[in-house]
Design a protein around this motif. Structure first.
Motif, mmCIF file in Angstrom:
data_model
loop_
_atom_site.group_PDB
_atom_site.id
_atom_site.type_symbol
_atom_site.label_atom_id
_atom_site.label_comp_id
_atom_site.label_asym_id
_atom_site.label_seq_id
_atom_site.Cartn_x
_atom_site.Cartn_y
_atom_site.Cartn_z
ATOM 1 N N LEU A 140 -82.655 -36.830 60.078
ATOM 2 C CA LEU A 140 -82.751 -38.237 60.477
ATOM 3 C C LEU A 140 -81.730 -39.083 59.724
ATOM 4 N N ARG A 142 -78.908 -37.999 58.450
ATOM 5 C CA ARG A 142 -77.603 -37.630 59.034
ATOM 6 C C ARG A 142 -77.318 -38.451 60.294
ATOM 7 N N SER A 143 -78.325 -38.510 61.151
ATOM 8 C CA SER A 143 -78.164 -39.244 62.406
ATOM 9 C C SER A 143 -77.875 -40.733 62.138
ATOM 10 N N TRP A 229 -68.291 -31.766 60.924
ATOM 11 C CA TRP A 229 -67.982 -32.932 61.746
ATOM 12 C C TRP A 229 -67.218 -33.952 60.925
ATOM 13 N N PRO A 428 -77.525 -29.435 61.503
ATOM 14 C CA PRO A 428 -78.617 -28.697 62.153
ATOM 15 C C PRO A 428 -78.455 -27.174 62.058
ATOM 16 N N VAL B 159 -82.971 -38.792 68.770
ATOM 17 C CA VAL B 159 -82.236 -38.613 67.520
ATOM 18 C C VAL B 159 -81.005 -37.753 67.795
ATOM 19 N N ASN B 160 -79.863 -38.208 67.331
ATOM 20 C CA ASN B 160 -78.623 -37.449 67.499
ATOM 21 C C ASN B 160 -78.633 -36.218 66.582
ATOM 22 N N VAL B 161 -78.626 -35.048 67.184
ATOM 23 C CA VAL B 161 -78.630 -33.781 66.437
ATOM 24 C C VAL B 161 -77.493 -32.933 67.003
ATOM 25 N N ASP B 162 -76.491 -32.649 66.204
ATOM 26 C CA ASP B 162 -75.344 -31.932 66.754
ATOM 27 C C ASP B 162 -75.575 -30.429 66.810
#
Lengths: 438, 438
Positions: A140, A142-143, A229, A428, B159-162
């Motif tokens: 969370l 990170r997002s 990233w 992730p 939630v953005n999860v790459d």
């Protein structure tokens, strides 16, 4: 949600406070449970939070009570119940269970129990490990960091322009490339979008790319992933000093966002947020030469012209409470595109930003060479084939301007802000030299 | 900005209106110029817009006037001048030049002149082609579409999860994979983040990934890139119908944002925005079986069970003014993970969303199999090694829930919204079977 023909409010754990003393349904997973005879405490998680659901045999009947009692951790449930305020509860509420549908009973060998596990085991089970509260909190945060980066740059007028991933040539050295077979041609996975950003700024002024970058790093360190990233802003007419100020503003914007929006998550993972507060511009700046002097004073054996390793970065950063810039590196140890310092061409207008507390370089950036002849000379010095860089040289042929940019590694920033020992927890599904799965 | 010792307001073309009748500096590139003896009209672009700068020999002197007169297109300039309102000017203002610094004179062979060029030539010079107003507008619209997707999903609690890019196995068929050598192991570039999203929703409830995806498509069509960006939301407990509604809301949110924020850009590239207005939920829905019937009625030779090609998609979409869902495809032509329709297991709870005007599929999605035994059976039927999917099967062993998700191809969406003939213009640096450069 329709259970047994009745329509109830369907909500999430984070929102139950809106429905105090009302009957709601929650959908989630059984994180833990304990029973004291006629009362059972089911700890439910649903992605938005965690809540205790109290079921009594009297209210839900012998049969359901007994079935719930046999459930394994991670079984999925739809719980119906009354939202009750409870000042002792972590979120301030608990659920008085009135009914429950078991969606799927988990098999009885859930690998991630609530005890300790070795890290390789956890990484092998990353798809399940990520369900634990600590890993969820990190994801969370990170997002939020990613969103903060984007919002900051959008607010400063930068345009998101995605750079290609499959590229015909290298940007950051040629020893750490992942080759891809591209219809019989040799391609490589991108190590940075910078060169493409430099083309885009001549169209759009200020741009950023944000995507995965790849380095076939053979080193197994706590700071390296093979796939990570990076957010990379670049701007036409932005000179070195302005770029440093942009970095400062971006870091402070991110910290402010995370401290405001994710304070509870940082607390949950045990981060000492005192270390993140009060970080405001300007950040301390050392030239490379000053940094070498400082390291020598501290008894470290380094010669002018040596590249900085992680221990050196840690030693320098430990002198400050804020991130620190190291600037003006020797030209000979830096990439071909770096603009020489006009006052001393042996050094470049490049800067690394080192995070405090030993987290190392989180940003690398600098001013780029805008003179055609100098760039051509540097390509030759670095034995890079000018033919492959014709398009990049075009940017100096047609309307070249002074310009600068930088790249921030998201995982390094997450590691610092969350206070994590190793970057493998910041993404992730981490990829490292010995890890391509799951 | 300090020119000749004076400090002036430095601004951008988009912001000059704030400084009417004041002297400002602008930094940019010479897009075009014409002269009528003692007056010269310099068309300047700076990434934020385009403006006419009027220079007279009297005001700036013979020498500078003559040097400006010799400048090639794309030379970079710092222009000083007074902002004057002018209702005939496209942006409403022009600049009365008081001074000018030539930053870099462009070489005299700028390849992209203001005349027509062949598309292969333009693609070879993509790094320069992107400077033209039309390409700039498309890139700006693309950026707005991406931001709209993210804002929409963030606002809906996703939630953005790459997802990882280098993966050990395939998601969408095995014939279009790009292999990567991963420290002696065979890896593939990701075709979709879906499987990883399915793991993440069990931790976070609702997630999305947004990144590049790769398909080694050998077909040269106007809809295919080998590297394209995809936004993929996935949610636990979201069932098929709810997913279709989420798609509808997302498409309408994007259109609203682009029409509001980029209306002038759409106009610049000649898009008939009438075709994009008034698109509101619900979108028409056809089952695959109904779609086959419709195609037959229109005289198209198709049998139940055939996969849909681009011409079929176009024929169906042309019947409607809005995007149209085609749902319930035959199980045997779809991916192994698709949930069968409980009323007819020969079809799946999957849907393609076809854009109007022949732009084809912009979204593919569906409900995923949540039953362990059924998923295992499907893996076997598709000859996929269960061993490689152990982690994915774990998601059905431990707390499986009904869940759905979809992927929207950014470039397809940009092509539709901008009304472009070919997806190659929708991305900064397109990659196609015969194109890996620049």
């Amino acid at each position: 949600m329709d259970i047994n023909g009745e329509t109830l409010v369907e909500t999430t754990i984070s929102d139950v406070g809106t429905y105090e003393n009302q009957e709601v349904t929650l959908k989630g997973w059984l994180y833990n449970k304990r029973s004291s005879g006629r009362i059972m405490f089911l700890i439910l998680r649903d992605g938005t939070g965690i809540i205790q659901c109290v079921a009594s045999k009297k209210d839900i009947g012998e049969d359901l009570f007994s079935r719930l009692g046999k459930l394994n951790q991670e079984s999925s449930l739809v719980v119906r119940g009354i939202v009750r305020g409870d000042s002792r509860a972590p979120g301030g509420y608990e659920i008085g269970v009135t009914g429950c549908t078991i969606v799927s009973e988990a098999f009885d060998d859930y690998p991630i129990s609530l005890k300790e596990h070795g890290v390789e085991f956890l990484l092998d089970h990353r798809h399940l490990w990520m369900r634990t509260p600590r890993q969820r909190s990190i994801l969370l945060i990170r997002s939020e960091i990613i969103k903060a980066c984007r919002d900051f740059l959008d607010g400063e007028g930068f345009v998101n322009v995605d750079a290609p991933i499959m590229t015909p040539s290298a940007c950051e050295g040629t020893t750490t490339l992942f080759p891809v077979e591209y219809f019989g041609e040799q391609a490589y996975l991108s190590q940075s979008g910078q060169l493409y950003n430099e083309a885009a700024i001549m169209s759009l002024g200020k741009v950023y790319c944000f995507g995965p970058t790849f380095r076939a790093e053979k080193s197994k360190t706590r700071r390296h992933l093979t796939e990570f990233w990076m957010i990379e802003p670049e701007a036409a007419f932005m000179e070195f000093e302005e770029m440093l100020e942009l970095e400062e503003r971006m870091i402070c914007f991110i910290l402010e966002r995370v401290l405001t929006g994710c304070g509870h998550l940082l607390k949950e993972i045990g981060r000492d947020t005192e270390r993140l507060t009060g970080i405001t511009p300007p950040f301390p700046r050392l030239t490379y030469t000053e940094a070498v002097g400082l390291l020598k004073q501290r008894g470290i054996d380094i010669a002018w012209g040596d590249d900085f390793g992680a221990p050196y970065e840690t030693a320098i950063a430990s002198e400050f409470d804020k991130p620190v810039f190291v600037t003006h590196f020797p030209t000979k140890i830096k990439a071909f595109y770096m603009q020489p310092d006009p006052d001393n061409p042996d050094c470049v207008l490049g800067a690394d930003l080192l995070a405090p507390e030993g987290y190392g370089e989180i940003i690398g950036g600098g001013q780029r060479i805008h003179d055609y002849d100098l760039l051509l000379e540097r390509l030759n010095q670095h034995n890079l084939p000018a033919k492959d860089y014709e398009w990049y040289l075009d940017l100096r042929r047609y309307g070249s301007v002074p310009h600068s940019g930088f790249g921030m590694g998201i995982e390094r920033a997450v590691a610092w802000i969350c206070g994590l020992e190793h970057v493998r927890e910041t993404i992730p599904f981490p990829r490292m030299i010995n890890r391509l799965r799951p």
